[in-house]
Design a protein around this motif. Sequence first.
Motif, short mmCIF file in Angstrom:
data_model
loop_
_atom_site.label_atom_id
_atom_site.label_comp_id
_atom_site.label_asym_id
_atom_site.label_seq_id
_atom_site.Cartn_x
_atom_site.Cartn_y
_atom_site.Cartn_z
N ARG A 123 -25.70 30.89 0.61
CA ARG A 123 -24.57 29.97 0.84
C ARG A 123 -24.93 28.88 -0.28
O ARG A 123 -26.08 28.56 -0.53
CB ARG A 123 -24.34 29.19 2.02
CG ARG A 123 -25.63 28.68 2.81
CD ARG A 123 -25.74 28.57 4.20
NE ARG A 123 -24.27 27.92 4.57
CZ ARG A 123 -24.26 27.78 6.10
NH1 ARG A 123 -24.75 28.40 6.91
NH2 ARG A 123 -22.87 27.01 6.40
N GLU A 179 -20.83 21.46 1.07
CA GLU A 179 -21.06 22.80 0.84
C GLU A 179 -19.55 23.47 0.14
O GLU A 179 -18.56 23.01 0.38
CB GLU A 179 -20.87 23.52 2.17
CG GLU A 179 -21.28 24.84 2.06
CD GLU A 179 -22.03 25.40 3.26
OE1 GLU A 179 -21.84 26.58 3.86
OE2 GLU A 179 -22.71 24.73 4.11
N PRO A 225 -18.07 27.16 -1.95
CA PRO A 225 -18.13 28.51 -2.27
C PRO A 225 -18.81 28.89 -3.35
O PRO A 225 -18.83 28.14 -4.43
CB PRO A 225 -16.46 28.98 -2.51
CG PRO A 225 -15.84 27.67 -2.07
CD PRO A 225 -16.58 26.64 -2.39
N LEU A 226 -19.51 30.27 -3.26
CA LEU A 226 -20.20 30.58 -4.42
C LEU A 226 -19.61 31.09 -5.66
O LEU A 226 -19.84 30.76 -6.69
CB LEU A 226 -20.76 31.91 -3.87
CG LEU A 226 -21.99 31.80 -2.82
CD1 LEU A 226 -22.55 33.35 -2.57
CD2 LEU A 226 -23.40 30.98 -3.36
N ARG A 263 -23.34 38.40 0.45
CA ARG A 263 -22.11 37.82 1.40
C ARG A 263 -22.06 36.25 1.49
O ARG A 263 -23.23 35.66 1.53
CB ARG A 263 -22.43 38.29 2.80
CG ARG A 263 -22.33 39.87 3.01
CD ARG A 263 -22.38 40.57 4.43
NE ARG A 263 -23.76 40.39 4.84
CZ ARG A 263 -24.13 39.62 6.00
NH1 ARG A 263 -23.34 38.96 6.39
NH2 ARG A 263 -25.50 39.81 6.39
N GLU A 264 -21.11 35.76 1.70
CA GLU A 264 -20.94 34.32 1.40
C GLU A 264 -21.54 33.90 2.97
O GLU A 264 -21.03 34.49 3.88
CB GLU A 264 -19.57 33.73 1.27
CG GLU A 264 -19.39 32.56 1.32
CD GLU A 264 -19.44 31.85 -0.18
OE1 GLU A 264 -19.89 30.78 -0.45
OE2 GLU A 264 -19.01 32.90 -0.89
N PRO A 268 -14.76 28.01 5.14
CA PRO A 268 -14.52 27.70 3.77
C PRO A 268 -14.13 26.34 3.77
O PRO A 268 -13.48 25.59 4.48
CB PRO A 268 -13.32 28.68 3.44
CG PRO A 268 -12.79 28.79 4.69
CD PRO A 268 -13.82 28.83 5.85
#
Length: 215
Positions: free
Chosen positions: A181, A192, A194-195, A206-207, A212
Amino acid sequence: MGAMNLAEYLVDRGDFDSTMAVLHAGAGPEAVKPGPPYTYELTGNGLFLEAPGLFLSARIPLALVGVRGLAHLEPYLHLCLGKVPARLLELAVMVMATTPDRERYAAIGRWQGESYDIRIPLQEGTGAHIDYEVIPGTIVNIHSHPPGLPAAFWGTDDRDDQGFQVSIVGAELDRLIPVARARLCVYGYFWEIPLGLVFEGPVGVREGADEPQPW
C-alpha cells in the motif's frame, strides 16, 4: 465542521499562519503569497494542503467539509519525471523477499541522469524494526514487514516520513503475490493513494488499501 473549526484545527497543530491561507472563490483564487514549503487552501469542499517540490508536487485534503461560496478543488500528485517504472517496485520486493522474516528498506530517486534509480542503503533490520541510512533525494521509500504483520503504516513510520515523498509498505513477502500500500507524505500529513498513481505498468502486488481514496 465550519470555517472556524478548520482554523482551530490548524491552531491545534501549532503551524497555522494566516498569511498561508489561500481562499478559492468565484472564478479565480484570491491568494496571499505564502512562503515555502506548503500552502493551506480553504475551498468549497474542505481544507487542503498544497506543496510544490523539486521532484514532485501535490495537493492533499486535511478536512473534507462543505463551505458555501468557495470553489471546489481536487487532490493531485504530480511526479516531475513521470510515473515510476513498476519494475523498480518489483525489484525491491524481490530483494526484500530473500529475507522475508526481517524488515528491509529501499529507496527510489533520481541520482543519475534523467531516469529513476533504486538503491538499497546500509541497514540493520529485525522482525519488528529497521535502522537504515537515509538517502537525500529519495522520492519513493519502500519498507517491508515480516510474515504475520499487515501492510500498514505505524507510528514509527509517521516519525520517519516527515519529509515530502511517497511511502510504500509491503507485507506477505513469503507468498506468491505480496501485498503493498502507498501513501503520500507531505511534511507530517499523510494521504493514502493507489499504487497506480505512482507506478507505470503492472506492479505485481496486491493493493493493500482498505478503501480506495477519491482520486
